[in-house]
Design an enzyme around this catalytic site. Structure first.
Site, PDB file in Angstrom:
ATOM      1  CB  SER A 126      -0.168   1.836   2.857  1.00 31.51           C
ATOM      2  OG  SER A 126      -0.943   2.168   3.946  1.00 31.51           O
ATOM      3  CG  HIS A 142      -4.687   2.531   1.031  1.00 22.47           C
ATOM      4  ND1 HIS A 142      -4.776   1.312   1.322  1.00 22.47           N
ATOM      5  CD2 HIS A 142      -3.651   2.978   2.121  1.00 22.47           C
ATOM      6  CE1 HIS A 142      -4.075   0.902   2.158  1.00 22.47           C
ATOM      7  NE2 HIS A 142      -3.515   1.977   2.653  1.00 22.47           N
TER       8      HIS A 142
END
EC number: 3.4.21.92
Length: 271
Positions: free
Chosen positions: A175, A200
């Site tokens: 992330s 993401h």
């Protein structure tokens, strides 16, 4: 095919396959080559510790203290090994692991990044830059992610200060942790071979009145667009490909992260 060995200032050495090998410096080597692989572990960054008068060895050798400069001593670990917690009281007080890392311009992030973690990291970056704005800083990451705002604050500080900030990932860089890894100085971004990298789109939760929810969704959309543009700049990949990768959780091995352009090389271990 000839092999080229490079010894960078941060204590890394790697090999690259090229038809016309040319010696080059680590800091000026900004072009990525997916074949590059680190062939030696990070060397000890404590080369000047003997001058400070305090030295140690991980094999258990006795520690020597020079009373002339007791407050500025640092640990000298065996090359290739990480800093080891010293069990010693110095005339300047107890010496703890965080002090050893800080004195050797190393920042470690091993937890989700929130406002408190960001404040600590930014304080360390600014302090190290004010002490010496010409020496590089090394940031180790084992980070599952965190707050988008907090991570962007750290990245802004990394980009603003004069010292170059290299990044090394091990364990996981997921992330927003992956964003920090890719946001390090180009040519100075590395990962251990067993590292997992995940990118993401930003995640958020919405609540409140309908108008508040709409504004929060717009903020999340804007954050995603900004982060996708940053990944495109960090990796050299087309924005459309980045958007395809970040549409859902995309897990990458260290080799795949190297191929995608998130890092510039792999640190080699036994397995």
């Amino acid at each position: 095919m000839a092999g080229l060995a490079i010894s960078p200032p941060l204590g890394l050495s790697f090999s690259s396959r090229t038809r016309n090998p040319k010696p080059t410096s680590f800091l000026s080597h900004n072009q990525r080559n997916p074949i590059r692989r680190i062939v030696s572990a990070l060397q000890s960054p404590y080369g000047d510790s003997l001058k400070a008068g305090l030295s140690s060895n991980v094999s258990g050798s006795p520690i020597k203290i020079d009373n002339k400069a007791p407050r500025f001593g640092v640990i000298e670990a065996k090359k290739g090994n990480p800093p080891v917690m010293p069990s010693v009281m110095t005339p300047g007080g107890p010496l703890d692991l965080s002090s050893v890392l800080f004195r050797n311009r190393i920042i470690f992030i091993g937890q989700p990044i929130n406002a408190q973690v960001a404040q600590r990291v930014i304080s360390q970056l600014v302090t190290l830059a004010s002490i010496d704005d010409k020496s590089d800083i090394l940031m180790y990451l084992n980070c599952p992610g965190g707050s988008t705002y907090s991570v962007l604050a750290i990245y802004d500080c990394m980009s603003w200060i004069k010292p170059k900030v290299g990044t090394v990932a091990f364990g996981v860089a997921a992330s927003q942790g992956a964003l920090l890894l890719a946001g390090g100085e180009k040519g100075m971004r590395y990962a251990m071979p067993n590292t997992r990298v995940m990118i993401h789109q930003p995640q958020t939760g919405c609540g409140g009145h309908v108008e508040d929810v709409r504004r929060q969704v717009n903020e999340a959309i804007e954050a995603r667009q900004k982060i996708d543009r940053m990944y495109a700049a960090f990796t050299g990949q087309p924005l459309e490909k980045v958007q395809q990768y970040t549409e859902r959780d995309r897990f990458l091995s260290a080799s795949e992260a190297l191929e995608f352009g998130l890092i510039d090389g792999l640190l080699e271990t036994e397995y």
